[in-house]
Design a protein around this motif. Structure first.
Motif, PDB file in Angstrom:
ATOM      1  N   THR A  89       2.431  12.338   4.140  1.00 35.41           N
ATOM      2  CA  THR A  89       2.127  11.120   3.742  1.00 35.41           C
ATOM      3  C   THR A  89       2.616  10.975   2.199  1.00 35.41           C
ATOM      4  N   GLU A  90       2.930  11.752   1.505  1.00 35.09           N
ATOM      5  CA  GLU A  90       3.205  11.685   0.068  1.00 35.09           C
ATOM      6  C   GLU A  90       4.636  11.317   0.273  1.00 35.09           C
ATOM      7  N   TYR A 105       5.426  12.041  14.304  1.00 35.18           N
ATOM      8  CA  TYR A 105       4.185  12.920  13.667  1.00 35.18           C
ATOM      9  C   TYR A 105       2.909  11.902  13.476  1.00 35.18           C
ATOM     10  N   TYR A 106       3.269  10.817  12.996  1.00 36.14           N
ATOM     11  CA  TYR A 106       1.896   9.839  12.559  1.00 36.14           C
ATOM     12  C   TYR A 106       1.417   9.521  14.025  1.00 36.14           C
ATOM     13  N   GLU A 107       2.444   9.133  15.084  1.00 36.81           N
ATOM     14  CA  GLU A 107       1.815   8.868  16.345  1.00 36.81           C
ATOM     15  C   GLU A 107       0.915  10.034  16.776  1.00 36.81           C
ATOM     16  N   ARG A 108       1.250  11.236  16.832  1.00 29.80           N
ATOM     17  CA  ARG A 108       0.453  12.404  17.021  1.00 29.80           C
ATOM     18  C   ARG A 108      -0.912  12.509  16.341  1.00 29.80           C
ATOM     19  N   MET A 109      -0.699  12.273  14.875  1.00 34.52           N
ATOM     20  CA  MET A 109      -2.024  12.310  14.186  1.00 34.52           C
ATOM     21  C   MET A 109      -2.962  11.357  14.380  1.00 34.52           C
ATOM     22  N   ARG A 110      -2.496  10.137  14.658  1.00 30.98           N
ATOM     23  CA  ARG A 110      -3.613   8.714  14.728  1.00 30.98           C
ATOM     24  C   ARG A 110      -4.874   9.244  15.389  1.00 30.98           C
ATOM     25  N   ALA A 120       0.251  -0.849   9.561  1.00 29.91           N
ATOM     26  CA  ALA A 120      -0.630  -1.555   9.957  1.00 29.91           C
ATOM     27  C   ALA A 120      -2.040  -0.975  10.818  1.00 29.91           C
ATOM     28  N   TRP A 121      -1.578   0.154  11.309  1.00 29.48           N
ATOM     29  CA  TRP A 121      -2.628   0.975  11.767  1.00 29.48           C
ATOM     30  C   TRP A 121      -3.556   1.595  10.941  1.00 29.48           C
ATOM     31  N   ALA A 122      -3.271   1.934   9.677  1.00 26.99           N
ATOM     32  CA  ALA A 122      -4.009   2.510   8.747  1.00 26.99           C
ATOM     33  C   ALA A 122      -4.783   1.288   8.168  1.00 26.99           C
ATOM     34  N   ARG A 123      -4.251   0.276   7.909  1.00 26.90           N
ATOM     35  CA  ARG A 123      -5.026  -0.860   7.450  1.00 26.90           C
ATOM     36  C   ARG A 123      -6.124  -1.402   8.556  1.00 26.90           C
TER      37      ARG A 123
END
Length: 276
Positions: free
Chosen positions: A114-115, A166-171, A218-221
């Protein structure tokens, strides 16, 4: 031989981190990190950031600039300090009651990805032009930083496609918890030092927070319960481009970190120039 550190003047890392707007990217990353229930619980149960948010910000900034611009020995020493601190910390998962170490690879990897993704996103939106292979190059270079905190570089996403996967896997593992909601609110309206909360600085600080939120995926918002307005991403990009252009007009000597200044001195001694 002059030690130019883990990256050096020809790296994509130096180009990305020469963009002042990456500070907004750093804030964006904190909003993302807070959406991981264990990661945010580890911070809430171990950190004193609420009592000293600006001190925490300064220490984090110093760590990042040391890793990017410091000598190899300085970067490795900074990494050893971080690993030593993390090795002593545990926290309780508020959902299961399970006790866990804050230096679990899953948590370290989430913070790292994320960083670096947020730094890169803010630099690109702020106007930095990179080719796709240079973007992948940045992620590959940053696996060296991941190793400093104790991660196996082979387990760290090292291309734009790998980060997206990775983001898709973590969501499915992410959620808005009490801790993440409280952290998000604190990041948006932090206490300002020296009585500045009663001045226009408060409005400027809120604008920066709003931009960081607008730059979130968008998914985080959506996880934060924010309205999914179709123009949010476009507006955030426009505002980031304007801010990036404005920040580039500030003389670098006014805002450069001590680590970068020292790196420039080493470059001069070596008779080198770079992209920083």
């Amino acid at each position: 031989m002059t030690d130019l550190g883990l990256f050096g003047p020809d790296s994509v890392t130096w180009r990305v981190h020469s963009e002042p707007i990456i500070t907004v990217g750093g804030l964006r990353s904190l909003y993302l990190q807070a959406l991981h229930p264990r990661a945010v619980a580890g911070v809430e149960q171990n950190s004193r950031y609420r009592k000293d948010p600006w001190g925490r910000f300064q220490r984090t900034a110093e760590y990042v600039t040391t890793v990017v611009y410091g000598t190899t020995e300085q970067a490795e020493r900074a990494g050893r300090r971080v690993r030593a601190v993390h090795s002593r910390m545990t926290a309780t998962d508020p959902r299961t009651g399970e006790r866990f170490r804050v230096d679990e690879p899953e948590l370290l990897r989430w913070v790292h990805v994320t960083e670096v993704e947020s730094f890169l996103d803010s630099a690109l939106r702020g106007g930095l032009r990179l080719e796709p292979e240079e973007i992948d190059g940045y992620y590959r270079e940053q696996t060296r930083a991941a190793a400093l905190v104790g991660l196996d570089p082979a387990t760290v996403p090292d291309t734009a496609a790998a980060v997206e996967a990775y983001y898709e896997r973590m969501r499915p593992e992410l959620a808005l918890t009490v801790d993440s909601a409280a952290t998000g609110l604190f990041l948006t309206l932090p206490p300002l030092p020296f009585g500045l909360g009663l001045t226009p600085v408060r409005g400027a600080a809120f604008s920066v927070s709003a931009l960081a939120i607008g730059m979130l995926p968008a998914w985080a918002r959506k996880l934060y319960g924010l309205p999914g307005l179709p123009g949010t991403d476009r507006l955030a990009s426009v505002n980031a481009r304007v801010l990036g252009s404005l920040l580039r007009t500030i003389p670098i000597e006014w805002i450069e970190s001590p680590a970068r200044k020292e790196a420039m001195r080493r470059l001069t001694e070596a008779g080198r120039t770079g992209n920083a």
